[in-house]
Design a protein around this motif. Structure first.
Motif, PDB file in Angstrom:
ATOM      1  N   LEU A  93     -13.248   1.612   3.257  1.00  0.00           N
ATOM      2  CA  LEU A  93     -13.651   0.853   4.443  1.00  0.00           C
ATOM      3  C   LEU A  93     -14.157  -0.546   4.113  1.00  0.00           C
ATOM      4  N   ALA A  94     -14.932  -0.702   3.042  1.00  0.00           N
ATOM      5  CA  ALA A  94     -15.520  -2.008   2.732  1.00  0.00           C
ATOM      6  C   ALA A  94     -14.453  -3.094   2.551  1.00  0.00           C
ATOM      7  N   THR A 158      -9.227   3.896   9.719  1.00  0.00           N
ATOM      8  CA  THR A 158      -7.976   4.217  10.418  1.00  0.00           C
ATOM      9  C   THR A 158      -7.888   3.462  11.736  1.00  0.00           C
ATOM     10  N   GLY A 159      -9.026   3.336  12.420  1.00  0.00           N
ATOM     11  CA  GLY A 159      -9.036   2.653  13.709  1.00  0.00           C
ATOM     12  C   GLY A 159      -8.750   1.167  13.601  1.00  0.00           C
ATOM     13  N   ILE A 160      -9.432   0.474  12.679  1.00  0.00           N
ATOM     14  CA  ILE A 160      -9.238  -0.977  12.602  1.00  0.00           C
ATOM     15  C   ILE A 160      -7.876  -1.339  12.011  1.00  0.00           C
ATOM     16  N   PHE A 166      -3.083  -2.929   5.182  1.00  0.00           N
ATOM     17  CA  PHE A 166      -3.316  -4.376   5.263  1.00  0.00           C
ATOM     18  C   PHE A 166      -2.613  -5.063   4.089  1.00  0.00           C
ATOM     19  N   PHE A 167      -1.801  -6.076   4.427  1.00  0.00           N
ATOM     20  CA  PHE A 167      -1.139  -6.877   3.394  1.00  0.00           C
ATOM     21  C   PHE A 167      -1.587  -8.343   3.529  1.00  0.00           C
ATOM     22  N   ASP A 168      -1.004  -9.209   2.704  1.00  0.00           N
ATOM     23  CA  ASP A 168      -1.301 -10.650   2.737  1.00  0.00           C
ATOM     24  C   ASP A 168      -2.796 -10.913   2.616  1.00  0.00           C
ATOM     25  N   LEU A 169      -3.427 -10.264   1.657  1.00  0.00           N
ATOM     26  CA  LEU A 169      -4.852 -10.455   1.434  1.00  0.00           C
ATOM     27  C   LEU A 169      -5.112 -11.860   0.898  1.00  0.00           C
ATOM     28  N   PRO A 170      -6.294 -12.423   1.202  1.00  0.00           N
ATOM     29  CA  PRO A 170      -6.619 -13.758   0.669  1.00  0.00           C
ATOM     30  C   PRO A 170      -6.739 -13.714  -0.851  1.00  0.00           C
ATOM     31  N   ALA A 260      -5.517   5.018   3.940  1.00  0.00           N
ATOM     32  CA  ALA A 260      -5.992   6.228   3.253  1.00  0.00           C
ATOM     33  C   ALA A 260      -6.640   5.903   1.914  1.00  0.00           C
ATOM     34  N   GLN A 261      -6.998   4.648   1.687  1.00  0.00           N
ATOM     35  CA  GLN A 261      -7.557   4.279   0.390  1.00  0.00           C
ATOM     36  C   GLN A 261      -8.837   5.073   0.102  1.00  0.00           C
TER      37      GLN A 261
END
Length: 338
Positions: A93-94, A158-160, A166-170, A260-261
């Motif tokens: 989550l973090a 899961t909600g967010i 999530f891809f294209d991380l900074p 699911a990380q």
């Protein structure tokens, strides 16, 4: 006639039992897994000559370093006599919230990319504070609280994310997990430095002595003047912070944050802690022992992978290792693991 009263000399307090033998035994237990690690290395080389190559060993250490921070976090909590099941969800989550707030398209894009690391660590601290408030302030059962938090945090990720990755991380978010320092991945350096710090803090400082005292007997620790509530809060918050950092390292290496990380990571964490000699009852175990535990597990997994063993059997092996470690701990220490 005056009587002379002969006063008996004061009885000297009995000397505390010699703890030298116990300290020596603890040090021997710290080294107990070293022969097993050597044996696994020999077997690995026999199974596949690739095993002892530099690239393979670096790969093992890098993939281990992320979960190893969870092991370090759980070790701190176990030593103090508690248990934190929510660490694996904090692990996901973090960095998930950091990605959600900094990337556009999949996320809100409310913050510049440079905020990714502070946000990740801040989320870890907040989760630790919530756990500490419920466990320490309100006196709720730590196992149930962190189990509930595990479910809540997993649902939030899961909600967010909408169940997506999530891809294209900074770039700042990927730096620690993908860069190298002096030819070695930064995540390995961070892992080794944090474990070294853990060895020093738990083994050679008053904070470490307080952690062991509380885990051994919290009432006796209070009677000795230890501020138990403060120490417990510090342990829980530190553990969540380490879990958030571990999740950041994994996200940086994979350049993504999966919904699911961290799922199921807590089983590996407990396996490593238990075979490393950390007691589930609190007050016993060392950071070095926990490190050898997670190292042994990842070396075994790598050998099995090189030997072509299906991944499903590796999970079964971790469970078997926990059971064997519990039996050996019971035999060698004479204490039951409740």
């Amino acid at each position: 006639m005056s009587e002379t009263t002969e006063m008996a000399p004061p009885v000297a307090p009995s000397a505390p039992p010699d703890r030298g033998g116990r300290i020596a035994l603890a040090k021997l237990r710290d080294l107990a897994l070293i022969p097993a690690i050597v044996v696994i290395c020999v077997l690995g080389q026999l199974v596949n000559p690739v095993f002892l190559r530099y690239d393979n060993l670096i790969n093992v250490l890098q993939t281990m370093s992320e979960i190893a921070l969870l092991v370090l976090a759980q070790t701190i909590v176990l030593v103090v006599g508690k248990m934190d099941l929510s660490l694996e969800s904090t692990f996901g989550l973090a960095p998930g919230i950091a990605a959600y707030l900094t990337i556009t398209g999949q996320g809100l894009g409310l913050l510049p990319g440079g905020w990714a690391i502070p946000v990740t660590l801040a989320v870890g601290v907040v989760i630790g504070v919530i756990n500490a408030m419920l466990i320490v302030r309100f006196g709720l059962n730590g196992f149930i609280v962190t189990l509930g938090m595990l479910i809540v945090l997993r649902g939030l990720l899961t909600g967010i994310s909408g169940g997506q990755t999530f891809f294209d991380l900074p770039p700042s978010m990927m730096y620690l997990g993908s860069t190298t320092w002096f030819g070695v991945p930064a995540s390995i350096w961070l892992c080794l430095l944090l474990f070294a710090a853990g060895v020093v803090v738990l083994g050679f400082t008053s904070v470490g002595r307080s952690l062991y005292a509380i885990g051994g007997n919290i009432d006796a620790a209070k009677a000795a003047g230890i501020r138990t509530d403060r120490v417990l809060v510090g342990a829980l918050v530190t553990a969540s912070l380490l879990a958030a950092l571990g999740g950041l390292l994994l996200s940086g290496r994979l350049a993504s944050v999966a919904a699911a990380q961290g799922n199921g990571a807590i089983f590996t964490v407990f396996a490593a802690a238990v075979i490393g000699g950390v007691s589930l009852n609190g007050g016993r175990g060392t950071v070095f022992g926990a490190f050898t535990g997670i190292l042994l597990l990842y070396l075994i997994q790598n050998v099995l992978t090189l030997a072509g063993v299906p991944a499903q059997w590796i999970g079964a092996l971790n469970g078997a290792i926990i059971l064997v470690a519990l039996v050996l701990s019971r035999i060698t220490s004479g204490r039951k693991q409740d």
